[in-house]
Design a protein around this motif. Sequence first.
Motif, PDB file in Angstrom:
ATOM      1  N   SER A   1      -7.355  -1.761   4.880  1.00 47.96           N
ATOM      2  CA  SER A   1      -7.426  -0.309   4.712  1.00 47.96           C
ATOM      3  C   SER A   1      -6.253   0.380   5.399  1.00 47.96           C
ATOM      4  CB  SER A   1      -8.746   0.206   5.281  1.00 47.96           C
ATOM      5  OG  SER A   1      -8.787  -0.115   6.665  1.00 47.96           O
TER       6      SER A   1
ATOM      7  N   GLU B   1     -10.831   4.108   2.036  1.00 49.30           N
ATOM      8  CA  GLU B   1     -11.231   3.085   3.010  1.00 49.30           C
ATOM      9  C   GLU B   1     -12.739   2.849   2.917  1.00 49.30           C
ATOM     10  OE1 GLU B   1     -10.126   3.876   7.039  1.00 49.30           O
ATOM     11  OE2 GLU B   1     -11.489   2.368   7.803  1.00 49.30           O
TER      12      GLU B   1
ATOM     13  N   GLN C   1      -5.001  -0.770  -4.184  1.00 52.86           N
ATOM     14  CA  GLN C   1      -5.821  -1.677  -3.384  1.00 52.86           C
ATOM     15  C   GLN C   1      -6.979  -2.238  -4.220  1.00 52.86           C
ATOM     16  OE1 GLN C   1      -5.509  -3.810  -1.352  1.00 52.86           O
ATOM     17  NE2 GLN C   1      -5.583  -2.886   0.678  1.00 52.86           N
TER      18      GLN C   1
ATOM     19  N   LEU D   1      -4.697   3.106   3.373  1.00 52.85           N
ATOM     20  CA  LEU D   1      -5.631   3.928   2.593  1.00 52.85           C
ATOM     21  C   LEU D   1      -6.111   5.154   3.394  1.00 52.85           C
ATOM     22  CD1 LEU D   1      -7.953   1.162   1.059  1.00 52.85           C
ATOM     23  CD2 LEU D   1      -5.938   2.220   0.023  1.00 52.85           C
TER      24      LEU D   1
END
Lengths: 449, 248
Positions: free
Chosen positions: B173, B181, B152, B176
């Motif tokens: 997110s 996050e 990410q 995640l």
Amino acid sequence: MKFGDQLRFVRQNMKRNKTRLFMTVLATAMGCAFLTVLASVGFGLQQSMVEEITGDRLVTEITIYGKNPDKFDTQGIQNGDIDYFQSLPNVKAVTYRNYIQQYMDPSIDGNPVNVNQRIGMDFEAEKQAGFGLSAGRLPEGNNEIVIGYHIREVMDEEGRPSSELPAASEWVGKTMTLQVSYYEDGELAKKPLETVIVGVAEQPTKEWNRDRNIYMGEEMLTQIEAITGTQLGELPYFEVAPTKEQVQKLIEQLPKPTGERQYQDVTVVAENASKVKGIAEKIREQGYFNHSIADELKQVNMLFTIMKIGLIFVGTIAVLIASIGIFNTMTMAVTERAQDIGIMKAIGAHPSVIRRVFLLESSLIGLFGAIIGTLVSYAISFAVNAGLPIMIEVLMEETLPADFKFSVIPPYLAALTCVIALGVALISGQRPARRATRIDVLSALRREV
Amino acid sequence: MITMMGISHQFKIGKKGKERIVPVLHDIDLSVEKGEIVAIVGRSGSGKSTLLNLMSGYIRPTAGEIKVAGRMVTKLDEGAWADFRLAHYGFIFQNFQLISSMTAYENVELPLVLKGVGQSERRKRVEKMLENVDIAAFASHYPSELSGGQQQRVSVARSLVLEPPIVLADEPSGSLDSENEKSLLTMIKQLNHELGITFVIITHDDQVASVAHRTIRLQDGRLARQAPLVSVESIKETFDLAKGGHHS
């Protein structure tokens, strides 16, 4: 997106499936090799055939055979005719041969030399027409001559010529004595004429053609004629010893040096091959029988052009079959990379960039195939030209002319093959490339493609 | 920065001849101001992803107009949309959407390559960006060799490498863990604060929505609640001016 980056993309993509890429390039290379080798046979046979027809002659030559009796009172080519040919536009030179009518016992340092014809010619015109020399230069002075290529040959005991000749340059500068026979008070006398060899003619193209002539200029011919008192040094022939009156009478009947000269082997040389037809037609209209190789070559070339087009067409079918492989490979590539294409489009790749990358990939496959195929074709062509004559000799017990070529690949044939392969590859890549640009971004992002 | 007016969208589903029309969005008016972080929230099927896809130009609205950075984009063709995206948007996706055959470095470099930026300038910008998101040590790693959080970060670096004025994030997110996050949200806040980048974030996560200046809630394809910084009248005025009309 820069071209270098497009290439980098393509290289990365190509690395993904090397086996498939190799097989596709191989198929394209085979197609290209088939096309090139097939067409090269047409080119090879044409070249060999044309060489057979032309031999030592030039395509710009027009040979004058004689005159139409309906249009001319006199026969034989005379000074006026030569002047007429020279006056024509686009005529580069007019050459002729005057064959001297006695042997003259040529010798060098007292050793007799075996010669064939003794020829008087216009060296200025010969120079224009491209009289080839293997050594030395053309005569400039009165007593200078050029000898034929094979005069240097030494015969063995069985009368066969030796395979090796002494260097031509060694003979340049030698003095050759010519014994000019003539009649003086009814008696045959000989007058030596010292000549200097200034050049050696080039080797005739045909292996069987032996050039044992002596070539001399107009001045020397005039000298010989002055000694004999006859045109071309001709002497009367007697089976038994003649009387003075008999000799006198026959010599009187022979043409005098001052009389109208008859020229042999008259050739009109055009400035270039494209002018031959026009000149030949004009001369024919005027009543001169003539012939040019261009007439023969025109038909032969036409035949081979049709043959070559046919062979290239058949060969192109092989490349088209190979294109199916390229199409398949590119379609697979687009399917495999659909998600990557989707991601690229999602972040802002222009459809034309995606299209260009795929077209570049298919063209590179075509280009690699064409280059490999062309190299292989040259190898095959070389092998065929080297091996086939031997096979024909062994299996069919026939000998082909020296330098006979079955396969010739001119650079433009290789270039044409590359262009065809590249074109076919580009066409094959069009549809997959278009498909790549149409990939739906959302489907690709959702891994639905 | 982004203005949508009267946006409606419907999908056609089913086989040809037996198609069924499913309305997704109904007459949406909204605006996102420059430098704002706007969270679009709603339940699954509420139309929030469709709204983001309309802003991105991946789909076209059935009705309504969209204006981004002062330009009417509704009727742009595919090529023009691609150029517009590259110039104005950065994208962060739920599943990162990194190209698996490219390293982290090459993925971040991709927008610069597409834009035709030179090699040395690219290197400088990519390296800086990788450092900014704290992933420089993994530059030569392929996505499969990176954790979700690292992927990410690469995705964020790619979205920002061209320094776009707007970043559109779809459930950023979503894949995640809580720690990653948190880190991502800090990064978004920081970028917004330092560079003034406008963020439009689709989320169903309250934690994510909490970093937004404003939250737009969608319910069954309609705006459930909006606290616009500008009035609906001012949106209308924007469109009137764009169309060459005048406000009375």
